[in-house]
Scaffold this motif. Structure first.
Motif, PDB file in Angstrom:
ATOM      1  N   GLN A  57       0.828  -1.209   0.000  1.00  0.00           N
ATOM      2  CA  GLN A  57       0.000   0.000   0.000  1.00  0.00           C
ATOM      3  C   GLN A  57       0.863   1.260   0.000  1.00  0.00           C
ATOM      4  OE1 GLN A  57      -1.953   0.723   3.806  1.00  0.00           O
ATOM      5  NE2 GLN A  57      -0.759  -0.933   4.703  1.00  0.00           N
ATOM      6  N   THR A  67      -3.385  -1.883  -2.840  1.00  0.00           N
ATOM      7  CA  THR A  67      -2.535  -1.007  -3.650  1.00  0.00           C
ATOM      8  C   THR A  67      -3.354   0.089  -4.320  1.00  0.00           C
ATOM      9  OG1 THR A  67      -1.124  -2.922  -4.119  1.00  0.00           O
ATOM     10  CG2 THR A  67      -0.788  -0.958  -5.465  1.00  0.00           C
ATOM     11  N   TRP A  68      -4.491  -0.294  -4.880  1.00  0.00           N
ATOM     12  CA  TRP A  68      -5.379   0.671  -5.547  1.00  0.00           C
ATOM     13  C   TRP A  68      -5.900   1.705  -4.552  1.00  0.00           C
ATOM     14  CZ3 TRP A  68      -6.120   2.669  -9.990  1.00  0.00           C
ATOM     15  CH2 TRP A  68      -7.328   3.285 -10.343  1.00  0.00           C
ATOM     16  N   GLY A  99       0.577   7.624  -5.960  1.00  0.00           N
ATOM     17  CA  GLY A  99      -0.529   8.574  -5.974  1.00  0.00           C
ATOM     18  C   GLY A  99      -0.087   9.983  -5.633  1.00  0.00           C
ATOM     19  N   GLY A 106       1.587   2.204  -3.497  1.00  0.00           N
ATOM     20  CA  GLY A 106       0.459   2.914  -4.083  1.00  0.00           C
ATOM     21  C   GLY A 106       0.363   4.347  -3.599  1.00  0.00           C
ATOM     22  N   PHE A 118      -3.167   4.058  -3.718  1.00  0.00           N
ATOM     23  CA  PHE A 118      -2.974   5.021  -4.802  1.00  0.00           C
ATOM     24  C   PHE A 118      -3.914   6.210  -4.633  1.00  0.00           C
ATOM     25  CE2 PHE A 118      -3.965   6.361  -9.242  1.00  0.00           C
ATOM     26  CZ  PHE A 118      -2.709   6.837  -9.577  1.00  0.00           C
TER      27      PHE A 118
END
Length: 234
Positions: free
Chosen positions: A44, A103-104, A51, A47, A107
């Motif tokens: 994470q 991860t998403w 981001g 991400g 981000f």
């Protein structure tokens, strides 16, 4: 920042529940490689960094309003994936989906950091009473992280007591329900955030002014180049 901390810290607090749900993946490692099970501990962060870099650069291009809308939508979709991931019956598939969702979501969180801090600073700049309190406004924006962490711990404890898991043994089905419900709480908060940002959020006055000035400078530069080309042609 409440939901960001709520989810990020829950990824660590729910590890014992993951072991109870999928012991062949997280305990004996019969269905999952041990090295891959450790990926969720830090993926994470990857991400979040991505981001921050992307939306930190895009924030001045697309504006705070659209940036806030996009990152909130990303976080909502990530939270929905985390909420329903325990329903996946295959341990290895669950782990892969969980890693992707974390991860998403990270981000989106990384994009939220520059959007939230810039918006707080710009709101202070456009308000005469808050103009000398920009640091305070930014700190207040991030102070929600502590509350998110605290609330997440309380929600998990309450759910565990509700499902009767107050001893040393964790029941697989009850653990799955606890994980899903505590993620669903964050998803409900993010639904409100997304709706508010898409329906009510307006661009900050400072960002709008800077955008207009940038367009005026570009127009002036273009006009100067045209005049120079015209003068050179004559």
């Amino acid at each position: 920042m409440f939901s960001e901390a709520y989810i990020i810290f829950s990824l660590g607090l729910t590890k014992p529940l993951q072991v109870a749900m999928f012991p062949t993946c997280f305990s004996t490692h019969d269905d999952c490689k041990e090295a891959i099970t450790h990926v969720q501990n830090y993926i994470q962060i990857v991400g979040i960094i991505a981001g921050m870099l992307l939306f930190g650069a895009l924030g001045d291009v697309i504006g705070r309003r659209w940036g806030s809308r996009v990152v909130a939508s990303i976080m909502l979709t990530g939270t929905i994936l985390l909420t329903f991931s325990p329903l996946v019956p295959n341990p290895a598939t669950y782990l892969n989906l969980y890693i992707f969702a974390a991860t998403w979501y990270g981000f989106g969180v990384g994009g939220e950091y520059p959007m939230a801090s810039a918006s707080a600073a710009e709101r202070s700049q456009s308000d005469e009473g808050l103009r000398h309190k920009r640091g305070q406004q930014v700190v207040l924006t991030f102070s929600g992280q502590g509350m998110g962490n605290f609330v997440n711990g309380c929600v998990i404890l309450i759910l565990m007591a509700w499902f009767g898991m107050t001893g040393a043994t964790l029941e697989p089905n009850a653990s799955r329900d606890v994980v899903m419900i505590q993620f669903a709480v964050a998803a409900a908060v993010l639904v409100f955030v997304v709706l508010w940002r898409w329906l009510k959020l307006k661009e900050s006055a400072v960002s709008t002014t800077h955008g207009m000035l940038r367009l005026l400078r570009q127009a002036h530069t273009t006009q100067q180049l045209q005049q120079q080309q015209h003068a050179a042609g004559t």
